[in-house]
Design an enzyme around this catalytic site. Structure first.
Site, PDB file in Angstrom:
ATOM      1  N   HIS A  78       9.044   2.517   8.407  1.00 31.83           N
ATOM      2  CA  HIS A  78       8.871   3.816   7.741  1.00 31.83           C
ATOM      3  C   HIS A  78       8.446   4.900   8.742  1.00 31.83           C
ATOM      4  O   HIS A  78       7.607   5.750   8.435  1.00 31.83           O
ATOM      5  CB  HIS A  78       7.836   3.731   6.619  1.00 31.83           C
ATOM      6  N   ASN A 151       8.266   2.074  -3.026  1.00 30.99           N
ATOM      7  CA  ASN A 151       9.623   2.357  -2.554  1.00 30.99           C
ATOM      8  C   ASN A 151      10.453   2.935  -3.694  1.00 30.99           C
ATOM      9  O   ASN A 151      10.012   2.921  -4.848  1.00 30.99           O
ATOM     10  CB  ASN A 151      10.305   1.071  -2.064  1.00 30.99           C
TER      11      ASN A 151
HETATM   12  C1  HEM Z   1       4.706   1.203   5.782  1.00 38.20           C
HETATM   13  C2  HEM Z   1       6.239   0.319   1.315  1.00 38.20           C
HETATM   14  C3  HEM Z   1       6.210  -4.424   2.168  1.00 38.20           C
HETATM   15  C4  HEM Z   1       3.894  -3.515   6.250  1.00 38.20           C
HETATM   16  C5  HEM Z   1       5.149   1.368   4.510  1.00 38.20           C
HETATM   17  C6  HEM Z   1       5.385   2.624   3.893  1.00 38.20           C
HETATM   18  C7  HEM Z   1       5.804   2.380   2.640  1.00 38.20           C
HETATM   19  C8  HEM Z   1       5.847   0.957   2.455  1.00 38.20           C
HETATM   20  C9  HEM Z   1       6.165   3.419   1.604  1.00 38.20           C
HETATM   21  C10 HEM Z   1       5.237   3.980   4.552  1.00 38.20           C
HETATM   22  C11 HEM Z   1       3.867   4.531   4.327  1.00 38.20           C
HETATM   23  C12 HEM Z   1       3.779   5.906   4.896  1.00 38.20           C
HETATM   24  O1  HEM Z   1       4.506   6.797   4.407  1.00 38.20           O
HETATM   25  O2  HEM Z   1       2.962   6.120   5.816  1.00 38.20           O
HETATM   26  C13 HEM Z   1       6.372  -1.047   1.174  1.00 38.20           C
HETATM   27  C14 HEM Z   1       6.776  -1.718  -0.040  1.00 38.20           C
HETATM   28  C15 HEM Z   1       6.802  -3.051   0.215  1.00 38.20           C
HETATM   29  C16 HEM Z   1       6.378  -3.219   1.579  1.00 38.20           C
HETATM   30  C17 HEM Z   1       7.077  -1.039  -1.350  1.00 38.20           C
HETATM   31  C18 HEM Z   1       7.140  -4.192  -0.685  1.00 38.20           C
HETATM   32  C19 HEM Z   1       6.693  -4.305  -1.895  1.00 38.20           C
HETATM   33  C20 HEM Z   1       5.497  -4.595   3.297  1.00 38.20           C
HETATM   34  C21 HEM Z   1       5.043  -5.855   3.786  1.00 38.20           C
HETATM   35  C22 HEM Z   1       4.364  -5.591   4.929  1.00 38.20           C
HETATM   36  C23 HEM Z   1       4.412  -4.171   5.168  1.00 38.20           C
HETATM   37  C24 HEM Z   1       5.279  -7.209   3.114  1.00 38.20           C
HETATM   38  C25 HEM Z   1       3.668  -6.544   5.858  1.00 38.20           C
HETATM   39  C26 HEM Z   1       3.294  -7.768   5.583  1.00 38.20           C
HETATM   40  C27 HEM Z   1       3.992  -2.182   6.501  1.00 38.20           C
HETATM   41  C28 HEM Z   1       3.498  -1.543   7.692  1.00 38.20           C
HETATM   42  C29 HEM Z   1       3.734  -0.179   7.566  1.00 38.20           C
HETATM   43  C30 HEM Z   1       4.347  -0.008   6.287  1.00 38.20           C
HETATM   44  C31 HEM Z   1       2.847  -2.254   8.877  1.00 38.20           C
HETATM   45  C32 HEM Z   1       3.380   0.920   8.558  1.00 38.20           C
HETATM   46  C33 HEM Z   1       2.100   1.554   8.111  1.00 38.20           C
HETATM   47  C34 HEM Z   1       1.506   2.544   9.088  1.00 38.20           C
HETATM   48  O3  HEM Z   1       1.826   2.518  10.277  1.00 38.20           O
HETATM   49  O4  HEM Z   1       0.647   3.341   8.636  1.00 38.20           O
HETATM   50  N1  HEM Z   1       5.435   0.361   3.606  1.00 38.20           N
HETATM   51  N2  HEM Z   1       6.127  -1.975   2.128  1.00 38.20           N
HETATM   52  N3  HEM Z   1       5.080  -3.581   4.145  1.00 38.20           N
HETATM   53  N4  HEM Z   1       4.515  -1.232   5.670  1.00 38.20           N
HETATM   54 FE1  HEM Z   1       5.244  -1.611   3.869  1.00 38.20          FE
END
Ligand code: HEM
Length: 537
Positions: A78, A151
């Protein structure tokens, strides 16, 4: 054009902005000393020569030093996003489900910041690529920050967070040559999809028009994971959260998306910004699907499986609130870039479930922000709650807060900063009864992977089906490895045999005549059957 109304208004605004920061302001260093030049480095000057630059020049050195360190790591996923400020309110109290005032107090207006994003592309990638879109909301409630990190597609590729590095590595550019950027069209992505039947439902959505939205303002948002709400009587419900746009859900067609990616890579970013600048504030309705705790096992899917939707005919969405985005960020980097969302940020009355994807996410966000922003990221203005913060966390790189206390532990002789009781608003953990052995396991219902992909496919109109067929044709045609597209064509037969045969004609590979998976089209789930205890070796 220089004298046209919008431009001159813009110039006026800019002038006003600088007036606000002080009409008589003068250029200074970061340590406050006024500078006499923004143009010339301090040098050795003689009668006939302007000589070398002096390392001594603190003004020049500061400018270069600050510039050298402007970049921070982009988000590991993202990375490309746009955000806006706004407000949220509930018009119908959900007090039967929760005691969280943000969802019950109809007189309250909760400030929010929302960041929309693509998932796979880097910070500079194009907006209109085929991808899932992030829809992350930070509610600045009076009880602390609540982050709903969702999402625009209601399900996910994987069921267990331990698989997240694999699904993202497979979707990001290939390791040897960093190709392709921000596209699903490559061997590794589709190799992963074949090897993980649990991804079938999600990739069907990702090949649909949902993955090429017309505008961030025209997307639904889904919390995806199963959360819980606890009411004042201590009763718990499993819930899913849903945003539905006032403008309706609209997509581009693939040809438009391709052209826009070239002509105007900032298409979605500009669209959101300009709508808000012009007062066309985007709005979403906020809905909840709720399942009482005692009904957890009444469904033929596991309600904690993030690859499954809760069909609305079984669990209707109850719309109780609305959000409006009405202010653009003042500056992209300190706000849109440095905002840190975390699924584990919940407020009293809202809780987690044992959804294994959510549990892993609760660790991941916080952890990644340590390397992206540093340990004191909570102190950045965009991340600070609107309610007081008081604890004995201290120090660490870039600590700003000056706590002024003489003790930094509890209990202490002044009885300073005691924990809150539940009556005083202290977070209430639900007393969930948990017993068992340690095992790496998923429930048997987690193992059924195709019926909702079929449900989705069968719910599509003819036009929408054609779009999915063409998307699969385009994407799989970009895989050079016959093993990859050949096997994927077989996998499509697990969704629909006609779909598989049509795509096989487009991309090559043997046209399937039968489905390849035993549970195609059948309910093979035995509700009473679970995997516990797992087989011992
Ligand atoms: C970032 C949604 C699954 C790890 C994000 C962001 C969204 C999101 C919207 C962006 C946030 C922003 O705008 O700063 C989702 C959804 C998931 C999902 C809906 C499934 C239901 C996962 C999983 C992991 C993960 C399973 C790890 C085990 C991350 C990480 C970031 C991120 C590391 C970067 C955050 C940052 O650098 O601040 N995710 N994600 N996500 N997601 Fe997910």
């Amino acid at each position: 054009a220089l004298t046209s109304a919008p431009d001159s208004k813009k110039i006026e605004d800019l002038k006003n902005e600088f007036k606000e920061t002080g009409k008589d302001a003068r250029l200074t260093t970061d340590y406050g000393v006024k500078q006499t030049s923004a143009d010339d480095w301090l040098r050795i000057v003689s009668d006939d020569k302007i000589g070398p630059s002096l390392l001594e020049d603190p003004f020049a050195r500061e400018r270069i030093m600050r510039f050298d360190h402007e970049r921070i790591p982009e988000r590991v996923v993202h990375a490309r996003g746009s955000g806006a400020f706004g407000k949220f309110r509930v018009y119908e109290s959900a007090s039967d489900l929760t005691f969280a005032p943000v969802l019950t107090d109809t007189s309250r207006e909760t400030p929010v910041f929302v960041r929309f994003s693509t998932v796979l592309g880097s910070r500079g990638s194009a907006d209109t690529v085929r991808d899932v879109r992030g829809f992350a909301t930070k509610f600045y409630t009076e009880e602390g920050n609540w982050d709903l990190v969702g999402n625009n597609i209601p399900v996910f590729f994987i069921q267990d967070a331990i698989k997240f590095p694999d699904v993202i590595h497979a979707g990001k550019p290939e390791p040897h040559n960093e190709v392709p950027q921000a596209q699903t069209a490559h061997n590794n992505f589709w190799d992963f999809q074949f090897n993980h039947t649990e991804a079938t439902h999600m990739f069907t959505w990702a090949m649909s028009d949902r993955a090429i939205p017309r505008s961030y303002r025209m997307m639904q948002g889904f919390g995806v994971n199963t959360f819980t709400l606890i009411n004042a009587e201590g009763k718990r419900h499993f819930v899913k959260f849903i945003w539905t746009p006032e403008l309706g859900v609209h997509s581009l067609v693939w040809d438009e998306a391709l052209k826009l990616a070239g002509q105007d890579p900032d298409f979605h970013r500009k669209d959101l910004w300009e709508a808000i600048e012009n007062g066309a504030y985007p709005k979403w309705k906020f809905g909840i699907q709720a399942i009482a705790e005692e009904d957890e096992h009444k469904f033929d899917f596991d309600i904690l499986d993030a690859t499954k939707i809760w069909p609305e005919d079984l669990v209707p969405v109850r719309y109780i609130g609305e959000m409006e985005l009405n202010r653009n960020p003042d500056e992209f980097f300190p706000q849109t870039e440095q905002i840190a969302f975390c699924t584990s940020h919940v407020v009293p009355g809202i809780g987690f479930s044992d959804d294994p994807l959510l549990q892993g996410r609760n660790f991941s966000y916080f952890d990644t922000q340590l390397s992206r922003l540093g340990v004191n990221f909570q102190e950045l203005p965009i991340n600070r709650p609107v309610c007081p913060v008081m604890n004995f966390n201290r120090d660490g790189a870039m600590r700003h807060t000056i706590s002024r206390g003489t003790v930094n532990y509890y209990p202490n002789r002044f009885d300073a900063c005691p924990p809150a009781t539940h009556k005083e608003g202290g977070y209430l953990e639900y007393a969930e009864k948990v017993a068992g052995i340690k095992a790496r396991a998923r429930s048997s219902k987690f193992k059924e992977h195709f019926s909702q992909a079929q449900l989705f496919w069968n719910s599509m109109s003819k036009v929408e089906k054609n779009h999915i067929i063409n998307a699969l044709g385009f994407e799989l045609d970009h895989c050079e490895d016959p093993v990859v597209y050949g096997r994927m064509v077989q996998r499509l037969a697990d969704i629909d045999i006609g779909l598989a045969q049509t795509v096989a004609e487009m991309v090559g590979g043997e046209a399937p005549t039968t489905t390849s998976h035993p549970n195609h089209g059948k309910k093979t789930i035995n509700l009473s059957q679970t995997e516990f205890p797992p087989e011992t070796p």
